[in-house]
Design a protein around this motif. Sequence first.
Motif: not given
Length: 442
Positions: A212-215, A330-331, A337-339
């Motif tokens: 979460d910090i990285v994000q 890709v997935v 990356l939290g996308e």
Amino acid sequence: MNKLQEYLNSHDLSEIHPSDIAKILKQLDDSEFVDALKFVPKDLIGDVALALPDRYFDDVVENLSVDELSYAVTELESDDQTDFMQELEELDESKASQVFETLDEDDKQEITKLKTYNEDEAGSYMQFEVFTALKSEKVQDVVRRFAILRKANEIENVQNLFITNKDNKLRFTIGLDDLLIFDFSKTINENIELSDDSFEPKLAVDTDDIKDIVQQFEEYDLSVLPIVNTYGVLLGRITSDDIYDIIQDEATEQMYNLAGVDDDAEEDDGILKAGRKRATWLSLNLLTAIAASLVIAMFSDTLESMVALAILMPIVASMGGNAGTQSLTVVVRQLALGEISQGDAKRIIKKEVSISLINGFIFAIIMAIVSALWFDMPLLGVVIALSMLINLFVAGFFGATIPLFLKKMDIDPAIGSTVILTTVTDVVGFFSFLGLATYILL
């Protein structure tokens, strides 16, 4: 004179970065490496050791005395001190204990505190070195104090001033660029009240998940993030250089997992350890290959009656495998990356299946024409076209659903995904191709 000596002699020591020294050391053979260590500035040896790949760490430790190692640790920031001591403990517990005992009490307490956090908690990555001020302090006094600390190398890499109350609870975060345009004769609180800007701090709790910090760093382009405890008391900070290391480690781990390789084992020089880890996945892969072979064996009569099927059969499986790997990669990366949110599953699956079907139609037509002309059998072209279309559809579907399912089960989406996917595309590819051939051609 070796390469490192030449480099050090041609540069001002104050401008030398540990990574540059590490880069030179990696180019040397074993005997040169040991000799070159003698010329590394003592105040940089700890940073250099951490900048080198893990396999070099034992060479550094073996060639330094306990006093030299102790000095190297004291020159590091608190988070790096902990990393150094943990690596030293793994290598030589006795020597690590001796080094730890020579450290001053503050360093001991900080290292001990950081070691209490789990590896996935924000607290394990923070450093205690922060520059703080009270709201009631005048800006000129804060700047003067900062200059004194900086000249004494008590603090470094400071981008933000953290404003706390008398209980050390974080209240504001002020960038140094903002601080410089404050009215130096007024207090920090007066400047904040007069400013139109918001100095509300972005912060994290020491027990937060490091992912979460990285994000947060990625979303808000942060260079530093203050870390507080559950009561809001400022404990330390996490800087962007640590986040870069975490991102790189995660990317490496994902690449290794996709290939069925253990990243910890590969960083070790031990051949047997890495070999055992790889053998585990190869064994699983062997079982899946046998499963695919059993499918082929079901149609042995069909293969014996038509050699062309054996020639074309690998094409169907290979195209499915490659298409599935594209979707899978890709997935997995987007998940990392939290996308991809929880409600995105249908959209992702639909997208990957659509792409696979479009490519399936294109390559099915191409192979239908090639096969019909090659073996002078129009129906054979129909068979391979249909089987390719089926297999690419399955590849796109499972290439998307496998990592999404693993993520839902709280399992790293990269682990085992390729083995499962390869099994599916091989089995479906062989079964559809040989099954359609049996039904249409014979």
